[in-house]
Design an enzyme around this catalytic site. Structure first.
Site, short mmCIF file in Angstrom:
data_model
loop_
_atom_site.label_atom_id
_atom_site.label_comp_id
_atom_site.label_asym_id
_atom_site.label_seq_id
_atom_site.Cartn_x
_atom_site.Cartn_y
_atom_site.Cartn_z
N THR A 125 0.90 -1.11 -0.04
CA THR A 125 0.23 -0.07 0.21
C THR A 125 0.93 1.28 0.04
O THR A 125 1.95 1.23 0.56
CB THR A 125 -0.98 -0.07 1.37
N GLU A 127 0.17 3.70 1.93
CA GLU A 127 0.36 4.23 3.40
C GLU A 127 1.48 3.97 3.98
O GLU A 127 1.67 4.64 4.98
CB GLU A 127 -0.95 3.50 4.05
N TYR A 152 -1.74 -0.61 11.10
CA TYR A 152 -1.95 -1.16 9.48
C TYR A 152 -0.59 -0.79 8.81
O TYR A 152 0.07 -1.72 8.12
CB TYR A 152 -3.27 -0.69 9.02
N LYS A 156 2.26 -3.12 7.06
CA LYS A 156 2.74 -3.39 5.87
C LYS A 156 4.05 -2.99 5.60
O LYS A 156 4.64 -3.40 4.59
CB LYS A 156 1.83 -2.61 5.11
#
Length: 342
Positions: A125, A127, A152, A156
């Site tokens: 991602t 993010e 989260y 990742k």
């Protein structure tokens, strides 16, 4: 071509399986999914059983993962690693499942691919890069430093670093991709766009975090998956590819567009939705520079009109109420415990 698709009953993974079945009639796919709340076997309904095998299991279980990866022996065979816990709100409430799935799960996948010398593509991602200021003209590139904001995105980021370490230390033939926010069919109703669509369909007033100024770089899930296929076919092991469709739009603009398309815009000073308390650490802006992916792999997104994409997505949720209605009330009950109308 034989593929093991981890998380293949989730949102992006299920759409990937459908895409491969349509476009590659010679492909056989094994879906490995632990079937947590965010997965749905119904997302794979109608696919040919002789081409799509579904295995309920945790990719963090080394025995299960190794057994499936060991069957991949052909030059086009690969593991496509979608499996992840991905909802920021849930990671703030209960971080451990994110550590287990995103870090421990990726470790088990990497070890299986290392043991059997199998090609891996790891799906991540944008993010992991943190956020950009709203007035910053910059975009994320593969060289942008990692600066995750939530459990989260931190897990990742950790998974991405594991992949890079296994490439360098053990020669694992892996590629990585970091993609912007996806939307489209089969997305769980806890996520922003399907939540607002299904709220309107059930007569519930839509909800917007804070002012809605946060900007996301929206991409249709089919465009994401076409890029993943391009990376599998033409990507260079060890490389990171960014995937985006130049779809920057604020959450407020997306909300207004959904309300307009569904005939739910308010009258007078009523916008037709409520502003609710913002979530902690809410990133301001994501933006992807996908020029290298486009130039090097010849990939181009096809669904670049957000209005058209949202209209089709609204139609899917309207036509597939039996897919999302069983969990809708539970999701709204969870949000009701934390949201306060401003």
């Amino acid at each position: 071509m034989r593929l093991v698709v981890t998380g293949g009953a989730g949102f992006i993974g299920a759409n990937f399986v459908h895409t491969v079945v349509r476009q590659h009639p010679d492909a056989h796919l094994t879906v490995l999914d632990s079937m947590t709340y965010a997965a749905n076997r119904a997302s794979l309904a109608g696919l040919p059983a002789d081409r799509v095998e579904v295995v309920e299991g945790d990719c963090a279980d080394p025995v299960v993962t190794d057994r499936l990866v060991a069957r991949l022996t052909g030059p086009q065979d690969a593991v496509v690693h979608f499996a992840a816990e991905s909802h920021n709100d849930n990671s703030l409430a209960t971080p451990w499942p994110f550590v287990h799935s995103n870090i421990v799960g990726t470790y088990a996948v990497l070890e299986a691919c290392r043991s059997h010398d199998v090609r891996l593509h790891h799906v991540s991602t944008d993010e992991v890069y943190g956020d950009l200021q709203l007035d910053d003209p910059a975009k994320f590139t593969p060289e942008t430093a990692y600066n995750p904001s939530s459990p989260y995105s931190a897990t990742k980021a950790g998974a991405d670093m594991l992949v890079r370490a296994w490439v360098r230390s053990f020669g694992v033939r892996a590629t990585l991709s970091n993609c912007s926010n996806n939307y489209g069919p089969y997305q769980h109703v806890e996520k922003f766009i399907p939540r607002q669509i299904t709220n309107i369909l059930t007569g519930v007033r839509p909800r917007l975090y804070g002012s809605g100024a946060n900007v996301r770089d929206w991409i249709h899930v089919d465009d994401h998956n076409s890029a993943v296929l391009a990376i599998l076919e033409r990507g260079e092991p060890g490389r990171t590819y960014l995937i985006g469709a130049d779809g920057e739009c604020s959450n407020l603009e997306v909300m207004r567009l959904i309300c307009e398309l569904m005939g739910a815009s308010g009258a007078g000073s009523d916008p037709g939705f409520d502003h609710v308390t913002d979530r902690p650490g809410h990133d301001l802006r994501y933006a992807i520079d996908a020029s290298a992916t486009r130039d090097e792999l010849g990939w181009q997104p096809q669904h670049t009109d957000l209005r058209e994409g949202l209209s089709a997505t609204i139609g899917w949720y309207r036509d597939n109420r039996d897919w999302w209605e069983p969990v809708k009330a539970q999701v709204e009950a969870k949000y009701a415990r934390t949201e306060k109308v401003l």
